[in-house]
Scaffold this motif. Structure first.
Motif, short mmCIF file in Angstrom:
data_model
loop_
_atom_site.label_atom_id
_atom_site.label_comp_id
_atom_site.label_asym_id
_atom_site.label_seq_id
_atom_site.Cartn_x
_atom_site.Cartn_y
_atom_site.Cartn_z
N GLY A 234 45.99 13.01 13.84
CA GLY A 234 44.81 12.29 14.30
C GLY A 234 45.17 10.97 14.94
O GLY A 234 46.25 10.82 15.52
N ARG B 44 38.36 23.86 16.70
CA ARG B 44 38.66 23.78 18.13
C ARG B 44 39.86 24.66 18.46
O ARG B 44 40.89 24.61 17.78
CB ARG B 44 39.00 22.31 18.38
CG ARG B 44 38.99 21.81 19.75
CD ARG B 44 39.04 20.29 19.68
NE ARG B 44 40.40 19.75 19.50
CZ ARG B 44 41.25 19.56 20.48
NH1 ARG B 44 40.95 19.89 21.72
NH2 ARG B 44 42.45 19.03 20.24
N SER C 290 43.15 22.85 19.05
CA SER C 290 43.32 21.84 17.99
C SER C 290 44.76 21.37 17.79
O SER C 290 45.69 22.17 17.68
CB SER C 290 42.80 22.46 16.68
OG SER C 290 43.35 21.81 15.56
N PHE C 291 44.93 20.05 17.74
CA PHE C 291 46.25 19.48 17.43
C PHE C 291 46.68 19.91 16.02
O PHE C 291 47.86 20.11 15.76
CB PHE C 291 46.20 17.96 17.48
CG PHE C 291 45.98 17.40 18.87
CD1 PHE C 291 46.90 17.66 19.88
CD2 PHE C 291 44.88 16.61 19.17
CE1 PHE C 291 46.72 17.14 21.17
CE2 PHE C 291 44.69 16.09 20.44
CZ PHE C 291 45.60 16.36 21.45
N ASN C 292 45.71 20.01 15.14
CA ASN C 292 46.06 20.41 13.76
C ASN C 292 46.53 21.85 13.68
O ASN C 292 47.39 22.19 12.87
CB ASN C 292 44.88 20.11 12.83
CG ASN C 292 44.82 18.62 12.55
OD1 ASN C 292 45.54 18.11 11.71
ND2 ASN C 292 43.98 17.92 13.32
N GLU D 252 40.80 14.02 10.83
CA GLU D 252 39.93 13.10 10.09
C GLU D 252 38.67 12.91 10.92
O GLU D 252 38.76 12.63 12.11
CB GLU D 252 40.67 11.77 9.92
CG GLU D 252 39.89 10.70 9.21
CD GLU D 252 40.79 9.50 8.91
OE1 GLU D 252 41.61 9.59 7.97
OE2 GLU D 252 40.70 8.51 9.64
#
Ligand code: FMN
Length: 189
Positions: free
Chosen positions: A122, A16, A19-21, A80
């Motif tokens: 997450g 994405r 993305s937060f990651n 996750e």
């Protein structure tokens, strides 16, 4: 004499854009500053593993393997998915676990003994199950990566992050991340 700067390859377990990651990885990149060089692995075009197309390896797989081989260490930032790692990340690791020449199980792979740090952003469990399962996967005999078990960092995203799509770390979360950054730099020497 100065030690050569270590190259860390960042692998984001989310495809994405926002993305937060990915945001977490960018935070770590800033914390690393000029203590390491950082590159991001772009693997969205790696095909689903299929033994019919394994040899010769598809171009996207070759590129991913070359990037892994050229790095001193990997840092995986993963969300996750259903208490585990996302399928596309598993797919990438499956490709990395396969021999370069058909039937050759003797030649070392790029991922073997590679030092790996794990982080994830997450829900309330802070990706703990994903990191646990990633550790199990990465330490299997054919993969045999050198995972830094502790410290890891799991970020439980707050309500604001979910509503605004932007991750803002608390001082405590930043401290945790800094601890991992320093520990990993030590780990990779
Ligand atoms: C298929 C799927 C399964 C998910 N399962 C979990 C889960 O088990 N645990 C969790 O904390 N979040 C879960 N989530 C929510 C993700 O944490 C959330 O979508 C997060 O934003 C994904 O990371 P990213 O922003 O880096 O893409 C799931 C999301 C998807 C798409």
């Amino acid at each position: 004499m100065h030690k050569a700067m270590k190259k860390i390859l960042f692998i984001i377990g989310s495809l994405r854009k926002a993305s937060f990651n990915r945001q977490l990885a960018q935070e770590v990149e800033q914390m690393l500053g000029n203590r390491a060089t950082v590159d991001y692995l772009d693997y969205a075009d790696v095909p689903l593993i299929n033994q019919d197309i394994e040899f010769p390896a598809p171009e996207a797989v070759k590129r991913a393997r070359e990037k892994v081989a050229a790095s001193d260490a990997l840092w995986i930032f993963s969300p996750e998915y259903n208490y585990s790692y996302p399928g596309h990340l598993k797919n990438l690791i499956d490709w990395l676990s396969r021999p370069l020449i058909e039937g050759d199980r003797q030649s070392p792979l790029a991922i073997n003994d590679k030092k790996v740090a794990l982080s994830g952003a997450g829900g309330s469990a802070a990706t703990a199950k994903c990191r646990e399962k990633l550790t199990e996967l990465l330490t299997l005999p054919f993969i045999h990566a050198d995972v830094m078990i502790e410290p890891q960092s799991g970020i439980s995203l707050n309500k604001e992050a979910w509503t605004e799509g932007r991750m803002l770390l608390s001082d405590e979360q930043k401290a945790l991340l800094k601890l991992q950054v320093d520990a990993f730099l030590d780990y990779i020497g």
